[in-house]
Design an enzyme around this catalytic site. Sequence first.
Site, PDB file in Angstrom:
ATOM      1  N   ALA A 176       2.661  -1.416   4.313  1.00 16.17           N
ATOM      2  CA  ALA A 176       3.059  -0.170   3.659  1.00 16.17           C
ATOM      3  C   ALA A 176       4.278  -0.378   2.767  1.00 16.17           C
ATOM      4  O   ALA A 176       5.244  -1.042   3.151  1.00 16.17           O
ATOM      5  CB  ALA A 176       3.368   0.898   4.708  1.00 16.17           C
ATOM      6  N   CYS A 177       4.248   0.237   1.606  1.00 16.04           N
ATOM      7  CA  CYS A 177       5.295   0.030   0.599  1.00 16.04           C
ATOM      8  C   CYS A 177       6.666   0.535   1.036  1.00 16.04           C
ATOM      9  O   CYS A 177       7.669  -0.101   0.782  1.00 16.04           O
ATOM     10  CB  CYS A 177       4.889   0.730  -0.705  1.00 16.04           C
ATOM     11  SG  CYS A 177       6.181   0.774  -1.963  1.00 16.04           S
ATOM     12  N   PHE A 178       6.716   1.688   1.681  1.00 14.24           N
ATOM     13  CA  PHE A 178       7.996   2.364   1.874  1.00 14.24           C
ATOM     14  C   PHE A 178       8.775   1.920   3.110  1.00 14.24           C
ATOM     15  O   PHE A 178       9.715   2.581   3.509  1.00 14.24           O
ATOM     16  CB  PHE A 178       7.777   3.883   1.926  1.00 14.24           C
ATOM     17  CG  PHE A 178       7.691   4.528   0.572  1.00 14.24           C
ATOM     18  CD1 PHE A 178       8.793   5.142   0.002  1.00 14.24           C
ATOM     19  CD2 PHE A 178       6.510   4.508  -0.144  1.00 14.24           C
ATOM     20  CE1 PHE A 178       8.720   5.731  -1.247  1.00 14.24           C
ATOM     21  CE2 PHE A 178       6.418   5.085  -1.392  1.00 14.24           C
ATOM     22  CZ  PHE A 178       7.528   5.704  -1.950  1.00 14.24           C
ATOM     23  N   ALA A 221       0.815  -1.212   0.000  1.00 14.05           N
ATOM     24  CA  ALA A 221       0.000   0.000   0.000  1.00 14.05           C
ATOM     25  C   ALA A 221       0.855   1.272   0.000  1.00 14.05           C
ATOM     26  O   ALA A 221       1.873   1.360   0.682  1.00 14.05           O
ATOM     27  CB  ALA A 221      -0.916   0.004   1.221  1.00 14.05           C
TER      28      ALA A 221
END
Length: 272
Positions: free
Chosen positions: A144-146, A80
């Site tokens: 979460a992607c980051f 996400a």
Amino acid sequence: MQPWRLITNSSSNAFYNMAVDEAIMILHSKNEVPPTLRFYSWKPAALSLGYFQKTKKEIDYQNCQKEGIDLVRRLTGGRAILHDRELTYSLIIREDYKLLANSIEKSYQQISRGLVSGLQQLGIPAELKAVERGKKAPLGHSAACFDAPSWYEVILDNKKLIGSAQRRKNGTILQHGSLPLTMNAEKIFKLLNYSSEEQRKKARRTFSLKSTSLKKAGYNFSHSELENAIAAGLAQVLGIELEKSKLTEAENELAKKLASEKYKSQNWNFKR
């Protein structure tokens, strides 16, 4: 090779943004439009999910609605991303052009080199995340992607700066990615599900240590400055010629149809 289209300065909602990327991919696969590099932004802010993510398990949809955050599932994988104050790029080219490697990892490296080259033209000392021999690529610890840079991703000060994802379909490559101008970790983690507040806080701390934004790193550039530099970097590294253009009427019509019938639908966004 024919010149690529360069499409810039587009700001739309999440559903239309994702629909445009797919519309270009479909029509380019039929050789009806040229390979395309597109830059865009999101209005209003939105949370995009990777293709394989489980919406109800991983996302707090009620909080998304409460915060006025649109929710959309991407065609690409990954995790996400909260798209708020950022610049997004998408790159679409058929595999038979043989410009990018057959390997997703190697083609990812090629594109990331172009992104890095563009950022460095602005004095931003971005780098590629180097492969560490004997180790598996970092997978991250949250939805979460980051929260962790993987091999060949764009990093700054050893923190993830650009999150990208790729999909290959009908002989065509789509890669798009997010370059945050600013990042609000508190806001992102309000939108994700955790079994306890302690887990949420731990994930947020890791995210803050592993990710960055241009503002956090001390840089302030406009969208047009970033677009021009990154386009130049990709053109140089990939050896392509870019010509400014816009979507065709057929792409616009297909994108509107996909936005309405697919990307806005509960069937698509809650399919997993």
